[in-house]
Design an enzyme around this catalytic site. Structure first.
Site, mmCIF file in Angstrom:
data_model
loop_
_atom_site.group_PDB
_atom_site.id
_atom_site.type_symbol
_atom_site.label_atom_id
_atom_site.label_comp_id
_atom_site.label_asym_id
_atom_site.label_seq_id
_atom_site.Cartn_x
_atom_site.Cartn_y
_atom_site.Cartn_z
ATOM 1 N N ASN A 55 -3.467 44.477 16.937
ATOM 2 C CA ASN A 55 -2.960 44.751 18.401
ATOM 3 C C ASN A 55 -2.072 43.629 17.994
ATOM 4 O OD1 ASN A 55 -3.393 43.105 21.261
ATOM 5 N ND2 ASN A 55 -3.664 45.047 21.439
ATOM 6 N N GLU B 155 -15.791 49.662 11.410
ATOM 7 C CA GLU B 155 -17.128 49.453 11.401
ATOM 8 C C GLU B 155 -17.514 49.218 12.882
ATOM 9 O OE1 GLU B 155 -15.799 47.504 9.371
ATOM 10 O OE2 GLU B 155 -16.534 46.503 7.993
HETATM 11 N N1 THU Z 1 -11.320 45.063 8.772
HETATM 12 C C1 THU Z 1 -12.909 46.072 8.624
HETATM 13 O O1 THU Z 1 -11.640 47.082 9.854
HETATM 14 N N2 THU Z 1 -13.276 46.254 8.856
HETATM 15 C C2 THU Z 1 -13.621 44.992 7.729
HETATM 16 O O2 THU Z 1 -15.193 44.901 8.196
HETATM 17 C C3 THU Z 1 -13.054 43.741 7.994
HETATM 18 C C4 THU Z 1 -11.297 43.816 7.932
HETATM 19 C C5 THU Z 1 -9.665 45.118 9.256
HETATM 20 C C6 THU Z 1 -9.190 44.381 10.066
HETATM 21 C C7 THU Z 1 -7.963 44.417 10.349
HETATM 22 O O3 THU Z 1 -7.735 45.477 11.093
HETATM 23 C C8 THU Z 1 -7.502 44.610 8.451
HETATM 24 O O4 THU Z 1 -9.165 44.739 8.144
HETATM 25 C C9 THU Z 1 -6.710 43.545 6.962
HETATM 26 O O5 THU Z 1 -8.292 41.940 8.158
#
Ligand code: THU
Length: 135
Positions: A45, A55
């Site tokens: 966003n 997750e």
């Molecule tokens: N991110 C996830 O989707 N899961 C995690 O457990 C770690 C980080 C995403 C959040 C953000 O969109 C991108 O990875 C970089 O931090």
């Protein structure tokens, strides 16, 4: 559904990642005890903290469909367009997942670069957790 297949589904879920700020795409595949799989991706966003991880997207989809029993989640993440590379769940996601599972009965599968994977119990990643039983 074995964990190799679940890992592929997590990697496939990265295709829908909305990650225009980080260019880091993450996919998750959440397996219910009934054998159903819910996929999720990270959704970023312009107001950065309003983004959500893969997750929690997968869990939110499943919970909102009435699912309450889960056995495992596979996570595949890495720079967009590249192979997955050991994206371990963030602290917020560990806590979020802990609400809905028993930490020593729920497998977290982290996908490596060659599509092999490691399996951890959530309790290993979130020891001494605070959960529903704590209140
Ligand atoms: N991110 C996830 O989707 N899961 C995690 O457990 C770690 C980080 C995403 C959040 C953000 O969109 C991108 O990875 C970089 O931090």
């Amino acid at each position: 559904m074995d964990y190799a297949e679940l890992s592929v589904m997590a990697d496939e879920a990265r295709e829908n990642s909305y990650c225009i700020y980080s260019d880091f795409s993450v996919g998750a595949a959440l397996l219910t005890k009934g054998g159903k799989v819910y996929q999720g991706c990270n959704i970023e966003n312009a107001s950065y903290p309003a983004g959500i991880c893969a997750e929690r997207t997968a869990f939110s989809k499943a919970i909102s469909e009435g699912e309450r029993e889960f056995s495992a989640i596979a996570i595949a993440g890495g720079p967009k367009g590249e192979k997955p590379n050991d994206a371990y769940p963030c602290g917020i996601c560990r806590q979020f997942m802990n609400e809905f599972v028993k930490g020593d009965e729920f497998d977290v599968i982290v996908v490596h670069n060659d599509m092999s994977y490691s399996v951890h119990k959530l309790s290993e990643l979130l020891p001494y957790s605070f959960g529903p039983e704590s209140l």
